[in-house]
Structure formats: C-alpha cells, structure tokens
Design a protein around this motif. Structure first.
Motif, PDB file in Angstrom:
ATOM      1  N   SER A  17      16.890  49.666  11.479  1.00  0.00           N
ATOM      2  CA  SER A  17      15.813  48.894  10.882  1.00  0.00           C
ATOM      3  C   SER A  17      14.672  49.829  10.500  1.00  0.00           C
ATOM      4  CB  SER A  17      15.326  47.801  11.845  1.00  0.00           C
ATOM      5  OG  SER A  17      14.795  48.387  13.018  1.00  0.00           O
ATOM      6  N   GLU A  42      23.263  37.831  -0.336  1.00  0.00           N
ATOM      7  CA  GLU A  42      21.975  38.055   0.308  1.00  0.00           C
ATOM      8  C   GLU A  42      21.273  39.267  -0.300  1.00  0.00           C
ATOM      9  OE1 GLU A  42      23.346  36.416   4.711  1.00  0.00           O
ATOM     10  OE2 GLU A  42      23.247  38.570   4.331  1.00  0.00           O
ATOM     11  N   SER A  46      17.790  39.314  -2.367  1.00  0.00           N
ATOM     12  CA  SER A  46      16.724  40.138  -1.790  1.00  0.00           C
ATOM     13  C   SER A  46      16.228  41.186  -2.775  1.00  0.00           C
ATOM     14  CB  SER A  46      17.215  40.823  -0.511  1.00  0.00           C
ATOM     15  OG  SER A  46      17.490  39.868   0.483  1.00  0.00           O
ATOM     16  N   ALA A  57       8.372  41.789   2.013  1.00  0.00           N
ATOM     17  CA  ALA A  57       9.590  41.643   2.815  1.00  0.00           C
ATOM     18  C   ALA A  57      10.381  40.438   2.333  1.00  0.00           C
ATOM     19  CB  ALA A  57       9.247  41.475   4.295  1.00  0.00           C
ATOM     20  N   LYS A  59      14.085  38.241   3.522  1.00  0.00           N
ATOM     21  CA  LYS A  59      15.256  38.078   4.380  1.00  0.00           C
ATOM     22  C   LYS A  59      16.031  36.873   3.876  1.00  0.00           C
ATOM     23  CE  LYS A  59      17.052  37.494   8.966  1.00  0.00           C
ATOM     24  NZ  LYS A  59      16.780  37.270  10.370  1.00  0.00           N
ATOM     25  N   VAL A  61      19.539  34.589   4.129  1.00  0.00           N
ATOM     26  CA  VAL A  61      20.616  34.257   5.068  1.00  0.00           C
ATOM     27  C   VAL A  61      21.570  33.297   4.369  1.00  0.00           C
ATOM     28  CG1 VAL A  61      21.177  33.296   7.335  1.00  0.00           C
ATOM     29  CG2 VAL A  61      19.036  34.560   7.014  1.00  0.00           C
ATOM     30  N   THR A  68      13.508  33.947   3.304  1.00  0.00           N
ATOM     31  CA  THR A  68      12.135  34.076   3.771  1.00  0.00           C
ATOM     32  C   THR A  68      11.491  35.231   3.017  1.00  0.00           C
ATOM     33  OG1 THR A  68      12.793  33.287   5.957  1.00  0.00           O
ATOM     34  CG2 THR A  68      10.673  34.425   5.804  1.00  0.00           C
TER      35      THR A  68
END
Length: 95
Positions: A17, A42, A46, A57, A59, A61, A68
């Motif tokens: 990460s 995804e 993104s 940022a 995210k 799913v 998000t």
C-alpha cells in the motif's frame, strides 16, 4: 514514516500500500456503478476517476458495485458520470 518505508526509500509499505503518511482529507462520496465484475473493471473505473481534477483517492469494489471517491472539493456529478461511462460502466447514483 515507518522503518520499512525508510529502508525501502519509498512511500510504499511492505504490504504494497502507498501513502504519504498523512491522513487523506477532503470530501468522500460513495457511488453505485453497474457492470463491474472483476479487478480489471475496478482498475478501469479507478483510473478514469483518478484523472478528474481534485480526486485524491478512489476505491472501486466490483462485488458491491460501490466506488468510493475522495476529492479536495465536491465533484461535478456529470464529470463523474462521464468518467465512469468512458471506462465502460454506468453510474446509477450515490450509494
């Protein structure tokens, strides 16, 4: 910065990460997107959303269809819709 980060010369931790060590601040919005079925989906969503000005940022799913997005200011929903459309998916609204 952790010892692992200092030793690696990178902002990435040993678990893969990446972060600057500071908390991400801003506006967080969760959207519902249809059509995502896998990690590639995804990534595509993104990538397109990350290119929007102010996005810090993302995210996505696939299992839940939720994306998000954290940004420095509220995003224009039409810009979000266009980015998701460009990735090949459909924005159905906010979660």
């Amino acid at each position: 910065m952790t010892a692992d980060q200092k030793n690696s010369g990178s902002c990435c931790t040993t678990d893969g990460s990446c972060h600057s060590g500071a908390a991400v601040e801003g506006v967080t919005t969760v959207y519902t997107v249809t059509g995502m079925t896998c990690g590639h989906c995804e990534g595509a969503v993104s990538e397109e959303l990350s290119a929007l000005p102010g996005v810090t940022a993302v995210k996505a799913v696939a299992a839940t269809g939720e994306v998000t997005v954290t940004s420095t200011a509220p995003l224009d929903e039409e810009a979000v819709r266009a980015a998701i459309d460009e990735a090949g998916y459909e924005l159905t609204g906010r979660a």
